[in-house]
Design a protein around this motif. Structure first.
Motif, PDB file in Angstrom:
ATOM      1  N   LEU A   1      22.425 -10.470  -0.686  1.00 45.35           N
ATOM      2  CA  LEU A   1      23.600  -9.656  -0.383  1.00 45.35           C
ATOM      3  C   LEU A   1      24.836 -10.533  -0.228  1.00 45.35           C
ATOM      4  O   LEU A   1      24.762 -11.666   0.256  1.00 45.35           O
ATOM      5  CB  LEU A   1      23.377  -8.864   0.901  1.00 45.35           C
ATOM      6  CG  LEU A   1      22.261  -7.814   0.871  1.00 45.35           C
ATOM      7  CD1 LEU A   1      22.077  -7.199   2.257  1.00 45.35           C
ATOM      8  CD2 LEU A   1      22.560  -6.731  -0.156  1.00 45.35           C
ATOM      9  N   LEU A   2      25.968  -9.989  -0.646  1.00 43.85           N
ATOM     10  CA  LEU A   2      27.270 -10.622  -0.465  1.00 43.85           C
ATOM     11  C   LEU A   2      28.160  -9.576   0.209  1.00 43.85           C
ATOM     12  O   LEU A   2      28.626  -8.641  -0.443  1.00 43.85           O
ATOM     13  CB  LEU A   2      27.847 -11.063  -1.815  1.00 43.85           C
ATOM     14  CG  LEU A   2      29.036 -12.009  -1.786  1.00 43.85           C
ATOM     15  CD1 LEU A   2      28.621 -13.393  -1.305  1.00 43.85           C
ATOM     16  CD2 LEU A   2      29.675 -12.121  -3.158  1.00 43.85           C
ATOM     17  N   ILE A   3      28.355  -9.704   1.522  1.00 40.94           N
ATOM     18  CA  ILE A   3      28.988  -8.647   2.324  1.00 40.94           C
ATOM     19  C   ILE A   3      30.299  -9.163   2.910  1.00 40.94           C
ATOM     20  O   ILE A   3      30.340 -10.213   3.565  1.00 40.94           O
ATOM     21  CB  ILE A   3      28.061  -8.188   3.467  1.00 40.94           C
ATOM     22  CG1 ILE A   3      26.726  -7.695   2.904  1.00 40.94           C
ATOM     23  CG2 ILE A   3      28.733  -7.095   4.294  1.00 40.94           C
ATOM     24  CD1 ILE A   3      25.718  -7.344   3.974  1.00 40.94           C
ATOM     25  N   GLY A   4      31.352  -8.402   2.652  1.00 43.56           N
ATOM     26  CA  GLY A   4      32.621  -8.652   3.309  1.00 43.56           C
ATOM     27  C   GLY A   4      32.837  -7.635   4.423  1.00 43.56           C
ATOM     28  O   GLY A   4      32.868  -6.425   4.165  1.00 43.56           O
ATOM     29  N   VAL A   5      32.961  -8.106   5.675  1.00 41.02           N
ATOM     30  CA  VAL A   5      33.179  -7.220   6.828  1.00 41.02           C
ATOM     31  C   VAL A   5      34.684  -7.139   7.073  1.00 41.02           C
ATOM     32  O   VAL A   5      35.337  -8.156   7.316  1.00 41.02           O
ATOM     33  CB  VAL A   5      32.448  -7.743   8.071  1.00 41.02           C
ATOM     34  CG1 VAL A   5      32.744  -6.846   9.271  1.00 41.02           C
ATOM     35  CG2 VAL A   5      30.938  -7.813   7.810  1.00 41.02           C
ATOM     36  N   VAL A   6      35.244  -5.910   6.986  1.00 40.13           N
ATOM     37  CA  VAL A   6      36.678  -5.681   7.160  1.00 40.13           C
ATOM     38  C   VAL A   6      36.882  -4.867   8.437  1.00 40.13           C
ATOM     39  O   VAL A   6      36.384  -3.738   8.547  1.00 40.13           O
ATOM     40  CB  VAL A   6      37.283  -4.939   5.948  1.00 40.13           C
ATOM     41  CG1 VAL A   6      38.773  -4.714   6.156  1.00 40.13           C
ATOM     42  CG2 VAL A   6      37.027  -5.720   4.665  1.00 40.13           C
ATOM     43  N   ILE A   7      37.617  -5.450   9.397  1.00 35.15           N
ATOM     44  CA  ILE A   7      37.915  -4.763  10.663  1.00 35.15           C
ATOM     45  C   ILE A   7      39.415  -4.488  10.696  1.00 35.15           C
ATOM     46  O   ILE A   7      40.236  -5.415  10.693  1.00 35.15           O
ATOM     47  CB  ILE A   7      37.484  -5.606  11.872  1.00 35.15           C
ATOM     48  CG1 ILE A   7      35.968  -5.864  11.820  1.00 35.15           C
ATOM     49  CG2 ILE A   7      37.860  -4.906  13.176  1.00 35.15           C
ATOM     50  CD1 ILE A   7      35.453  -6.731  12.951  1.00 35.15           C
ATOM     51  N   ASP A   8      39.764  -3.202  10.695  1.00 38.68           N
ATOM     52  CA  ASP A   8      41.173  -2.777  10.694  1.00 38.68           C
ATOM     53  C   ASP A   8      41.719  -2.913  12.124  1.00 38.68           C
ATOM     54  O   ASP A   8      41.810  -1.935  12.876  1.00 38.68           O
ATOM     55  CB  ASP A   8      41.257  -1.338  10.200  1.00 38.68           C
ATOM     56  CG  ASP A   8      42.691  -0.863  10.073  1.00 38.68           C
ATOM     57  OD1 ASP A   8      43.621  -1.691  10.199  1.00 38.68           O
ATOM     58  OD2 ASP A   8      42.884   0.347   9.837  1.00 38.68           O
ATOM     59  N   SER A   9      42.106  -4.126  12.503  1.00 38.52           N
ATOM     60  CA  SER A   9      42.514  -4.416  13.891  1.00 38.52           C
ATOM     61  C   SER A   9      43.970  -4.039  14.122  1.00 38.52           C
ATOM     62  O   SER A   9      44.800  -4.860  14.534  1.00 38.52           O
ATOM     63  CB  SER A   9      42.282  -5.901  14.193  1.00 38.52           C
ATOM     64  OG  SER A   9      42.922  -6.717  13.223  1.00 38.52           O
TER      65      SER A   9
ATOM     66  N   ASP B   1      19.484 -16.053   2.531  1.00 39.14           N
ATOM     67  CA  ASP B   1      20.204 -16.088   1.260  1.00 39.14           C
ATOM     68  C   ASP B   1      21.453 -15.206   1.268  1.00 39.14           C
ATOM     69  O   ASP B   1      22.280 -15.307   0.359  1.00 39.14           O
ATOM     70  CB  ASP B   1      19.289 -15.628   0.118  1.00 39.14           C
ATOM     71  CG  ASP B   1      18.190 -16.632  -0.151  1.00 39.14           C
ATOM     72  OD1 ASP B   1      18.409 -17.818   0.144  1.00 39.14           O
ATOM     73  OD2 ASP B   1      17.126 -16.226  -0.657  1.00 39.14           O
ATOM     74  N   ASP B   2      21.594 -14.320   2.256  1.00 37.10           N
ATOM     75  CA  ASP B   2      22.741 -13.411   2.310  1.00 37.10           C
ATOM     76  C   ASP B   2      23.973 -14.139   2.831  1.00 37.10           C
ATOM     77  O   ASP B   2      23.890 -14.944   3.769  1.00 37.10           O
ATOM     78  CB  ASP B   2      22.424 -12.218   3.215  1.00 37.10           C
ATOM     79  CG  ASP B   2      21.252 -11.406   2.698  1.00 37.10           C
ATOM     80  OD1 ASP B   2      21.059 -11.378   1.468  1.00 37.10           O
ATOM     81  OD2 ASP B   2      20.513 -10.823   3.520  1.00 37.10           O
ATOM     82  N   GLN B   3      25.119 -13.840   2.218  1.00 39.11           N
ATOM     83  CA  GLN B   3      26.384 -14.452   2.628  1.00 39.11           C
ATOM     84  C   GLN B   3      27.317 -13.380   3.190  1.00 39.11           C
ATOM     85  O   GLN B   3      27.344 -12.246   2.702  1.00 39.11           O
ATOM     86  CB  GLN B   3      27.068 -15.149   1.448  1.00 39.11           C
ATOM     87  CG  GLN B   3      26.273 -16.314   0.878  1.00 39.11           C
ATOM     88  CD  GLN B   3      27.051 -17.070  -0.173  1.00 39.11           C
ATOM     89  OE1 GLN B   3      28.223 -17.398   0.024  1.00 39.11           O
ATOM     90  NE2 GLN B   3      26.403 -17.356  -1.294  1.00 39.11           N
ATOM     91  N   VAL B   4      28.115 -13.772   4.208  1.00 35.49           N
ATOM     92  CA  VAL B   4      29.014 -12.840   4.894  1.00 35.49           C
ATOM     93  C   VAL B   4      30.374 -13.504   5.057  1.00 35.49           C
ATOM     94  O   VAL B   4      30.471 -14.717   5.295  1.00 35.49           O
ATOM     95  CB  VAL B   4      28.461 -12.435   6.278  1.00 35.49           C
ATOM     96  CG1 VAL B   4      29.394 -11.426   6.958  1.00 35.49           C
ATOM     97  CG2 VAL B   4      27.052 -11.860   6.143  1.00 35.49           C
ATOM     98  N   ALA B   5      31.442 -12.693   4.912  1.00 36.27           N
ATOM     99  CA  ALA B   5      32.809 -13.127   5.203  1.00 36.27           C
ATOM    100  C   ALA B   5      33.448 -12.096   6.125  1.00 36.27           C
ATOM    101  O   ALA B   5      33.064 -10.918   6.131  1.00 36.27           O
ATOM    102  CB  ALA B   5      33.627 -13.277   3.924  1.00 36.27           C
ATOM    103  N   ILE B   6      34.444 -12.524   6.929  1.00 39.51           N
ATOM    104  CA  ILE B   6      35.105 -11.648   7.897  1.00 39.51           C
ATOM    105  C   ILE B   6      36.591 -11.553   7.539  1.00 39.51           C
ATOM    106  O   ILE B   6      37.271 -12.570   7.361  1.00 39.51           O
ATOM    107  CB  ILE B   6      34.958 -12.170   9.337  1.00 39.51           C
ATOM    108  CG1 ILE B   6      33.470 -12.303   9.697  1.00 39.51           C
ATOM    109  CG2 ILE B   6      35.665 -11.247  10.311  1.00 39.51           C
ATOM    110  CD1 ILE B   6      32.701 -11.007   9.687  1.00 39.51           C
ATOM    111  N   TYR B   7      37.092 -10.288   7.438  1.00 37.68           N
ATOM    112  CA  TYR B   7      38.498 -10.013   7.159  1.00 37.68           C
ATOM    113  C   TYR B   7      39.076  -9.205   8.324  1.00 37.68           C
ATOM    114  O   TYR B   7      38.427  -8.282   8.835  1.00 37.68           O
ATOM    115  CB  TYR B   7      38.668  -9.217   5.866  1.00 37.68           C
ATOM    116  CG  TYR B   7      38.272  -9.961   4.619  1.00 37.68           C
ATOM    117  CD1 TYR B   7      39.215 -10.656   3.860  1.00 37.68           C
ATOM    118  CD2 TYR B   7      36.942  -9.979   4.193  1.00 37.68           C
ATOM    119  CE1 TYR B   7      38.849 -11.342   2.712  1.00 37.68           C
ATOM    120  CE2 TYR B   7      36.570 -10.659   3.046  1.00 37.68           C
ATOM    121  CZ  TYR B   7      37.531 -11.337   2.313  1.00 37.68           C
ATOM    122  OH  TYR B   7      37.170 -12.017   1.183  1.00 37.68           O
ATOM    123  N   ALA B   8      40.300  -9.541   8.747  1.00 39.11           N
ATOM    124  CA  ALA B   8      40.997  -8.794   9.807  1.00 39.11           C
ATOM    125  C   ALA B   8      42.496  -9.039   9.641  1.00 39.11           C
ATOM    126  O   ALA B   8      42.948  -9.587   8.621  1.00 39.11           O
ATOM    127  CB  ALA B   8      40.502  -9.226  11.183  1.00 39.11           C
TER     128      ALA B   8
END
Length: 659
Positions: free
Chosen positions: A88-96, A131-138
């Motif tokens: 998985l390649l997951i981008g977590v977006v938090i509308d802060s 193997d899963d990669q995660v990025a954080i956007y805010a």
């Protein structure tokens, strides 16, 4: 009657109870997404894809019969389907945004979003693999930022990403803009990965330059799933914010959830959504052999089940490929003697060839640098006996202008010296049978000799040395005609001197004729790469076309030229083969019109039958028709410049009468 009604009622109840289970056993498909086309082992091609049902869950029981694969709109008959798990390649977006400071269920909305993100990422929950990669956007100071780039280090995501998300310094935020940034950065990551976004928002966007349509289109083109979690009191199903977040998930294959923390049972749906996202690593891989060797082939993958259909399209670039070389004129294990012509067949040429190398026992012995790329091999240099043969290996390698070289084509062969030619026994001619024929031949030879002597004397007096040359030529011609008429010594009608010709029909150099004096001839602008050279036409490629004879039939090939070739206004398809592949050839007939590029037009003419075109016959006496010759268009064969023996003979006879 009442018993039958009771039985029917109970049967209906049973069917209604079992039908949902049967439908669930074979899920109704909704979306199909191609995640990667891998050409590492081309022409073996691997297509990675995933299929989801109407609930957004992966379909894990597809069979080959449920799928159809097309390459450039041509069905692929043979392929293999294998279930796989894609990282998985997951981008977590938090509308802060500032609205996320609102407290609900004992904490602010931003804290609830961060807690759900921890449930997804934290190792103790076991939802993600190594193997899963995660990025954080805010947002920071009202601007979209990526706090942590995609990484396998999930603890770093927790400490330097999720923990630092804050509403401080933010007012209204540009949700669409940060979504476009996250989609773009997620889609360009290489590898067979299932790409997704997890978005936490209240559905409010008042400052973005983009709109929802562009966000959805970008996500669909990237084959990216979007899971949305709505946080806020104003997200009822009929409210605009809820409608936007639901549409974002539905049209990209994800799921939407309105999360109201603090209420009884509110966490269970969130955990189910996170589990559904983790399940997206389940997918498939199709393996097939591509038939394309250049350009950008188009793929179309279709799946059908229970009346529902889903499909996706993708393109890929054919990697640089070396040529493929074979040798058909020599068979493996063959015993050779004397001089042998090694003629290679070369296919799958993406670029022009630069050379063909020949090695004997791994030693380079010859390099061909122009068509037809053949090797005249004198095997006597490697043999020592006419009875016992020597074993050796012959390998052939073809290289193009980009220095892409083929795999060596190796042949294990034997060579020996040629067998001695036996001395023929003398033939005793019966005097009773052949004495009459011998007398006739002697008398005729005497007459011809006397006539030649008289002509020589007359010509010596009239014209000196030049006259002698003309007399000799006339005597030869008359002798040949006489032999052809009497059929003595097995003489034929001279038809072997007839060859087809190409004559220029366009304005420039109109009327010029070029005899086809070889079995294989290349036409082009470069004298180094062509046998028939048209130097005046800049639209002609260096090696534009090829004409060759197979049996009694002549054929034309277009050598992948820039400005193409037409036969009788029909386009000749481009050929990638250096051999005589008749599947890529077009047969030629008498009178056919060839057009090379936009200006040059040629007429193909077969030799006439029964002695017509006598002038061409006379001019071919000095041409060796068994050996291909290089003809340059700046100095073509011209019928007007040839000597006319018939006219010369009449002048000789007039001189004799006057004398």
């Amino acid at each position: 009657m009442s018993r039958r009604r009771c039985f029917g009622f109970f049967l209906t109840i049973i069917l209604l109870s079992v039908l949902p289970l049967l439908v669930r056993a074979e899920s109704i498909i909704k979306t199909l997404g191609i995640t990667l086309v891998d050409t590492t082992d081309f022409p073996s091609t691997q297509v990675y894809f995933s299929v989801n049902d109407v609930d957004g869950l992966p379909v894990s029981d597809l069979q080959e019969g449920d799928l159809q694969l097309y390459e450039d709109d041509v069905p692929v008959a043979n392929f293999e389907v294998t279930p796989v798990e894609n990282p998985l390649l997951i981008g977590v977006v938090i509308d802060s945004a500032v609205s996320f400071r609102t407290r609900e269920g004992g904490a602010t909305r931003v804290e609830h979003a961060k807690e759900v993100a921890r449930w997804l990422v934290a190792p103790q929950y076991g939802r993600l693999s190594l193997d899963d990669q995660v990025a954080i956007y805010a947002f920071q100071a009202g601007q979209p930022v990526r706090l942590v780039d995609f990484t396998h280090d999930h603890q770093r995501v927790l400490d330097q990403g999720i923990a630092l998300v804050s509403t401080e310094g933010n007012s209204y935020t540009a949700l669409f803009d940060i979504l476009r940034q996250a989609i773009g950065e997620t889609s360009v990551r290489a590898g067979a990965r299932r790409r997704a976004l997890m978005v936490f928002s209240d559905g409010v966007d008042r400052t973005s330059a983009a709109d929802v349509e562009r966000v959805i289109q970008q996500a669909q083109e990237a084959h990216l799933l979007i899971y949305t979690v709505g946080l806020g009191a104003d997200l009822a199903p009929d409210r605009p914010g809820s409608a936007f977040l639901r549409r974002l998930a539905d049209e990209t294959g994800g799921q939407y959830l309105w999360y109201r923390p603090g209420r009884p049972g509110a966490d269970e749906p969130v955990l189910e959504l996170l589990n559904a996202l983790a399940e997206q690593r389940k997918g498939y891989r199709i393996t097939y052999s591509s038939n394309q060797y250049q350009g950008n082939p188009r793929l179309r993958l279709v799946t059908r089940r229970l009346g529902a259909q889903a499909e996706d399209r993708a393109t890929f670039e054919v990697p640089p490929l070396p040529p493929v070389v074979t040798v058909d004129t020599i068979k493996p294990g063959e015993i050779l003697a004397g001089s042998i012509t090694v003629q290679p067949s070369i296919a799958r040429t993406q670029r022009e060839l630069e050379r063909v190398e020949y090695r004997i026992d791994d030693q380079l012995v010859f390099t061909a640098r122009s068509a037809p790329w053949a090797f005249e091999w004198d095997t006597r240099e490697y043999a020592s006996s006419a009875i016992e043969y020597e074993e050796l290996s012959l390998s052939v390698v073809a290289c193009d202008l980009a220095q892409q070289c083929s795999e060596p084509y190796a042949l294990q062969l034997g060579v020996r010296l040629p067998q001695p030619t036996p001395t023929p026994s003398p033939v005793v001619v019966s005097e009773t049978v052949d004495s009459g024929m011998g007398t006739v031949l002697s008398a005729l030879s005497l007459v011809v000799s006397l006539a030649a002597l008289v002509l020589i004397v007359i010509y010596m007096r009239r014209g000196g040395g030049q006259a002698v040359g003309r007399v000799v030529q006339e005597v030869r011609r008359k002798t040949r005609v006489w032999m052809n008429q009497t059929k003595i010594f097995g003489a034929g009608g001279g038809g072997s001197n007839h060859v087809p010709t190409l004559s220029v029909a366009s304005d420039a150099h109109k009327g010029e004729r070029f005899p086809l004096t070889g079995r294989v001839l290349f036409l082009g602008r470069d004298a180094e790469r062509a046998d028939l050279v048209f130097e005046w036409d800049d639209y002609i490629s260096r090696r534009h076309a090829k004409i060759a004879q197979e049996g009694e039939q002549w054929y034309i090939w277009d050598m992948n030229s820039a400005n193409r070739t037409w036969l009788n206004q029909e386009l000749v398809r481009a050929s990638l083969s250096e051999g005589l592949d008749l599947e890529e050839a077009v047969p030629l007939h008498d009178g056919d019109m060839l057009k090379m590029g936009p200006e040059l037009t040629l007429r193909f003419e077969l030799p006439a039958v029964n002695g017509i075109h006598s002038q061409s016959e006379e001019s071919s006496e000095a041409v060796d028709l068994t050996t291909p010759t290089r003809v340059v268009a700046s100095a073509p064969v011209s019928s007007a410049s040839q000597v006319n023996p018939e006219t010369d003979s009449e002048n000789v006879e007039t001189l004799m009468l006057n004398r």
